[in-house]
Design a protein around this motif. Sequence first.
Motif, PDB file in Angstrom:
ATOM      1  N   LEU B  77       0.833  -1.206   0.000  1.00 32.60           N
ATOM      2  CA  LEU B  77       0.000   0.000   0.000  1.00 32.60           C
ATOM      3  C   LEU B  77       0.868   1.258   0.000  1.00 32.60           C
ATOM      4  CD1 LEU B  77      -3.043  -0.689   2.294  1.00 32.60           C
ATOM      5  CD2 LEU B  77      -2.882  -0.684  -0.168  1.00 32.60           C
ATOM      6  N   ILE B  78       2.077   1.168   0.546  1.00 31.33           N
ATOM      7  CA  ILE B  78       2.949   2.344   0.497  1.00 31.33           C
ATOM      8  C   ILE B  78       3.596   2.471  -0.878  1.00 31.33           C
ATOM      9  CG2 ILE B  78       5.049   3.363   1.431  1.00 31.33           C
ATOM     10  CD1 ILE B  78       4.327   2.033   4.066  1.00 31.33           C
ATOM     11  N   THR B  79       4.139   1.362  -1.380  1.00 33.28           N
ATOM     12  CA  THR B  79       5.010   1.468  -2.553  1.00 33.28           C
ATOM     13  C   THR B  79       4.249   1.490  -3.873  1.00 33.28           C
ATOM     14  OG1 THR B  79       5.257  -0.911  -2.456  1.00 33.28           O
ATOM     15  CG2 THR B  79       6.978   0.420  -1.472  1.00 33.28           C
ATOM     16  N   SER B  80       3.123   0.794  -3.957  1.00 29.51           N
ATOM     17  CA  SER B  80       2.448   0.730  -5.258  1.00 29.51           C
ATOM     18  C   SER B  80       1.881   2.085  -5.691  1.00 29.51           C
ATOM     19  CB  SER B  80       1.379  -0.359  -5.202  1.00 29.51           C
ATOM     20  OG  SER B  80       0.246   0.005  -5.904  1.00 29.51           O
ATOM     21  N   PRO B  81       1.248   2.902  -4.808  1.00 25.36           N
ATOM     22  CA  PRO B  81       0.860   4.239  -5.250  1.00 25.36           C
ATOM     23  C   PRO B  81       2.045   5.125  -5.594  1.00 25.36           C
ATOM     24  CG  PRO B  81      -0.361   3.648  -3.307  1.00 25.36           C
ATOM     25  CD  PRO B  81       0.694   2.632  -3.474  1.00 25.36           C
ATOM     26  N   MET B  82       3.192   4.889  -4.929  1.00 23.54           N
ATOM     27  CA  MET B  82       4.377   5.680  -5.285  1.00 23.54           C
ATOM     28  C   MET B  82       4.806   5.414  -6.717  1.00 23.54           C
ATOM     29  SD  MET B  82       6.596   5.336  -1.846  1.00 23.54           S
ATOM     30  CE  MET B  82       8.176   5.667  -2.559  1.00 23.54           C
ATOM     31  N   SER B  83       4.845   4.132  -7.081  1.00 25.95           N
ATOM     32  CA  SER B  83       5.292   3.813  -8.444  1.00 25.95           C
ATOM     33  C   SER B  83       4.251   4.272  -9.464  1.00 25.95           C
ATOM     34  CB  SER B  83       5.577   2.326  -8.570  1.00 25.95           C
ATOM     35  OG  SER B  83       4.431   1.596  -8.241  1.00 25.95           O
ATOM     36  N   SER B  84       2.959   4.144  -9.122  1.00 28.62           N
ATOM     37  CA  SER B  84       1.922   4.638 -10.035  1.00 28.62           C
ATOM     38  C   SER B  84       2.069   6.136 -10.243  1.00 28.62           C
ATOM     39  CB  SER B  84       0.543   4.352  -9.476  1.00 28.62           C
ATOM     40  OG  SER B  84       0.373   3.000  -9.230  1.00 28.62           O
ATOM     41  N   HIS B  85       2.348   6.840  -9.155  1.00 25.55           N
ATOM     42  CA  HIS B  85       2.540   8.290  -9.225  1.00 25.55           C
ATOM     43  C   HIS B  85       3.698   8.639 -10.158  1.00 25.55           C
ATOM     44  CE1 HIS B  85       3.282  12.360  -7.897  1.00 25.55           C
ATOM     45  NE2 HIS B  85       4.491  12.010  -7.530  1.00 25.55           N
ATOM     46  N   LEU B  86       4.808   7.878 -10.026  1.00 28.61           N
ATOM     47  CA  LEU B  86       5.967   8.185 -10.872  1.00 28.61           C
ATOM     48  C   LEU B  86       5.663   7.917 -12.330  1.00 28.61           C
ATOM     49  CD1 LEU B  86       9.219   7.117  -9.101  1.00 28.61           C
ATOM     50  CD2 LEU B  86       8.314   9.359  -9.552  1.00 28.61           C
ATOM     51  N   ILE B  87       4.969   6.803 -12.609  1.00 23.28           N
ATOM     52  CA  ILE B  87       4.675   6.462 -14.002  1.00 23.28           C
ATOM     53  C   ILE B  87       3.755   7.505 -14.614  1.00 23.28           C
ATOM     54  CG2 ILE B  87       3.628   4.748 -15.494  1.00 23.28           C
ATOM     55  CD1 ILE B  87       4.480   2.647 -13.473  1.00 23.28           C
ATOM     56  N   SER B  88       2.731   7.923 -13.835  1.00 27.51           N
ATOM     57  CA  SER B  88       1.804   8.923 -14.376  1.00 27.51           C
ATOM     58  C   SER B  88       2.510  10.256 -14.590  1.00 27.51           C
ATOM     59  CB  SER B  88       0.620   9.097 -13.438  1.00 27.51           C
ATOM     60  OG  SER B  88       1.078   9.482 -12.175  1.00 27.51           O
ATOM     61  N   LEU B  89       3.452  10.577 -13.706  1.00 24.43           N
ATOM     62  CA  LEU B  89       4.230  11.812 -13.878  1.00 24.43           C
ATOM     63  C   LEU B  89       5.047  11.750 -15.164  1.00 24.43           C
ATOM     64  CD1 LEU B  89       4.364  14.204 -11.945  1.00 24.43           C
ATOM     65  CD2 LEU B  89       6.566  13.357 -11.183  1.00 24.43           C
ATOM     66  N   LEU B  90       5.615  10.566 -15.416  1.00 27.52           N
ATOM     67  CA  LEU B  90       6.410  10.399 -16.642  1.00 27.52           C
ATOM     68  C   LEU B  90       5.531  10.557 -17.874  1.00 27.52           C
ATOM     69  CD1 LEU B  90       9.346   9.692 -17.260  1.00 27.52           C
ATOM     70  CD2 LEU B  90       8.592   7.381 -17.645  1.00 27.52           C
ATOM     71  N   VAL B  91       4.334   9.953 -17.838  1.00 37.36           N
ATOM     72  CA  VAL B  91       3.413  10.085 -18.971  1.00 37.36           C
ATOM     73  C   VAL B  91       3.043  11.551 -19.167  1.00 37.36           C
ATOM     74  CG1 VAL B  91       1.122   9.503 -19.794  1.00 37.36           C
ATOM     75  CG2 VAL B  91       2.486   7.778 -18.687  1.00 37.36           C
ATOM     76  N   TYR B  92       2.769  12.238 -18.055  1.00 36.02           N
ATOM     77  CA  TYR B  92       2.359  13.642 -18.105  1.00 36.02           C
ATOM     78  C   TYR B  92       3.454  14.504 -18.712  1.00 36.02           C
ATOM     79  CZ  TYR B  92       0.994  18.183 -16.232  1.00 36.02           C
ATOM     80  OH  TYR B  92       0.662  19.484 -16.091  1.00 36.02           O
ATOM     81  N   ARG B  93       4.705  14.162 -18.406  1.00 32.56           N
ATOM     82  CA  ARG B  93       5.803  15.006 -18.889  1.00 32.56           C
ATOM     83  C   ARG B  93       6.170  14.705 -20.328  1.00 32.56           C
ATOM     84  NH1 ARG B  93       9.560  14.694 -13.689  1.00 32.56           N
ATOM     85  NH2 ARG B  93       8.649  16.374 -12.477  1.00 32.56           N
ATOM     86  N   THR B  94       6.073  13.444 -20.727  1.00 31.53           N
ATOM     87  CA  THR B  94       6.599  13.079 -22.036  1.00 31.53           C
ATOM     88  C   THR B  94       5.533  13.038 -23.115  1.00 31.53           C
ATOM     89  OG1 THR B  94       6.361  10.775 -21.429  1.00 31.53           O
ATOM     90  CG2 THR B  94       8.507  11.764 -21.106  1.00 31.53           C
ATOM     91  N   ASP B  95       4.260  12.791 -22.754  1.00 34.89           N
ATOM     92  CA  ASP B  95       3.229  12.678 -23.776  1.00 34.89           C
ATOM     93  C   ASP B  95       2.756  14.078 -24.172  1.00 34.89           C
ATOM     94  OD1 ASP B  95       1.372  11.847 -25.474  1.00 34.89           O
ATOM     95  OD2 ASP B  95       0.333  10.484 -24.097  1.00 34.89           O
ATOM     96  N   LYS B  96       2.866  14.386 -25.472  1.00 36.63           N
ATOM     97  CA  LYS B  96       2.487  15.725 -25.923  1.00 36.63           C
ATOM     98  C   LYS B  96       0.964  15.902 -25.907  1.00 36.63           C
ATOM     99  CE  LYS B  96       6.472  17.562 -27.208  1.00 36.63           C
ATOM    100  NZ  LYS B  96       7.279  16.547 -26.483  1.00 36.63           N
ATOM    101  N   GLU B  97       0.223  14.840 -26.231  1.00 37.10           N
ATOM    102  CA  GLU B  97      -1.244  14.932 -26.289  1.00 37.10           C
ATOM    103  C   GLU B  97      -1.848  14.183 -25.113  1.00 37.10           C
ATOM    104  OE1 GLU B  97      -1.843  13.005 -29.900  1.00 37.10           O
ATOM    105  OE2 GLU B  97      -0.861  14.540 -31.108  1.00 37.10           O
ATOM    106  N   VAL B  98      -1.429  14.578 -23.907  1.00 37.45           N
ATOM    107  CA  VAL B  98      -1.857  13.803 -22.755  1.00 37.45           C
ATOM    108  C   VAL B  98      -3.338  14.024 -22.462  1.00 37.45           C
ATOM    109  CG1 VAL B  98      -1.260  15.522 -21.022  1.00 37.45           C
ATOM    110  CG2 VAL B  98      -1.102  13.134 -20.452  1.00 37.45           C
ATOM    111  N   GLY B  99      -3.909  15.148 -22.954  1.00 33.48           N
ATOM    112  CA  GLY B  99      -5.310  15.431 -22.645  1.00 33.48           C
ATOM    113  C   GLY B  99      -6.295  14.962 -23.672  1.00 33.48           C
ATOM    114  N   ARG B 100      -5.897  13.998 -24.536  1.00 37.10           N
ATOM    115  CA  ARG B 100      -6.797  13.620 -25.627  1.00 37.10           C
ATOM    116  C   ARG B 100      -7.930  12.715 -25.154  1.00 37.10           C
ATOM    117  NH1 ARG B 100      -2.224  10.619 -26.669  1.00 37.10           N
ATOM    118  NH2 ARG B 100      -2.511   8.376 -26.656  1.00 37.10           N
ATOM    119  N   GLU B 101      -7.726  11.985 -24.064  1.00 36.64           N
ATOM    120  CA  GLU B 101      -8.767  11.083 -23.572  1.00 36.64           C
ATOM    121  C   GLU B 101      -9.691  11.813 -22.600  1.00 36.64           C
ATOM    122  OE1 GLU B 101      -9.117   7.445 -23.849  1.00 36.64           O
ATOM    123  OE2 GLU B 101      -7.916   7.666 -25.653  1.00 36.64           O
ATOM    124  N   ALA B 102      -9.082  12.602 -21.730  1.00 38.33           N
ATOM    125  CA  ALA B 102      -9.866  13.310 -20.730  1.00 38.33           C
ATOM    126  C   ALA B 102      -9.161  14.630 -20.468  1.00 38.33           C
ATOM    127  CB  ALA B 102      -9.957  12.489 -19.442  1.00 38.33           C
TER     128      ALA B 102
END
Lengths: 305, 107
Positions: B77-102
């Motif tokens: 419960l501690i580590t899995s949200p941390m890794s999810s947070h990092l992955i989503s941050l990476l997607v947010y930073r690198t994906d140019k069209e991150v807002g196309r779905e929502a």
Amino acid sequence: MNSITEKLKSFIDNGIDALDDEMLSELGAPETKQAPLKPEKPQRQAFHIAAKSRLGRCLHLCSGVLLCAALISLMLLTVSRLPAFGHPDTLSHNEVSEFYVENGVKDTGAVNIVTSIILNYRGFDTLGESHVLFIAVCAVMILLRNSPTDRSTLLSAYANGDDKDEPHDDLILFAGGRIAVPLILMFGLYIILNGNISPGGGFSGGAVIGAGLILYLSIYGYPASSRFMNITTFRAVSASALMSYCAFKTYHFICGYNGLESVFTRGVPGSIFSGGMLLYLNIFVGAVVAMTMYALFTLFRKGDF
Amino acid sequence: MPEHIRFILFCILLAAGLILEFHALLGVNRFGFALSRLHAASIGDTLGLMLITLACVVKSGLNLLSLKFAFVLLFMLITSPMSSHLISLLVYRTDKEVGREAPIWKQ
């Protein structure tokens, strides 16, 4: 005559590409063909020819598939010929393992027979393994370590926030790391210190501690971790642990060969100070393994500590 | 607690957890966008794992083993949200069209 020697020279220098292009230009091919004259890569010419012709490519693929199929069938055959798990007639179930199981606790005083084997019966082998880890880090350091100017630019890039791969001021990460890192480090210490009475020991506990240090580096960033884990720490901890291991093992061998009574007594099997010097040897091995893991990670990541 | 009630409770908890894990698996393999896949995966990592661990505790009773289960659950419960947070941050930073779905609020 002159042109032929030139052609041959260019063939030796540039491979078959140059020859083809020159021949084409002599035959009066269009000028655009001459533009991509490649003067590089003389070492890849054999592969280049193979990839150029259709037959060569086909042969290449077929030989690869055949080789893979042969390897796979060989390994599957080997697996099918292996004895069943737990079968009494297996080769590994011989008098050596019986000797360890019968006399391990009596000889070494350690309840964990694996630790008594790798640190007492085969302690010299484990010394070599620890040195292999140390040498691996040295080799990586020779190949990948940055110069001091690279290091200063790295640190300034981190301080300015230019480093996009690093988390900066991340509240979720910091809060999680404050709970997770001490837990992991404590668990690693527990595994090392209980190496002679429960499953575990120097290698596994050192790996856990190294993972905790890597997690600390990943969360809190490069400047925070280099305050206490730098090249000085690595040198001091690794070298002193290896030399202490050597010294302890030398003392052990001298005492054992001459029939002297060692300072490190066997103690009561099951208590934490049982098993003679196994506890200290576990600590040394764990220190080397933890340093090695951290150093490999940080050298491959940033090229420095 | 009578034995059959405990067994029924164990079955219900395990089935619920497995259904959630199946949904996570389905979402990871079927969704087209990285953040949606991440959302599906984190369902299985948190609530699915919680239910399965609870089922194991119910099955084995309160003893040292359930304490170990609790530690595993706490750590996940501690580590899995941390890794999810990092992955989503990476997607947010690198994906140019991150807002196309929502719609996503950009800084």
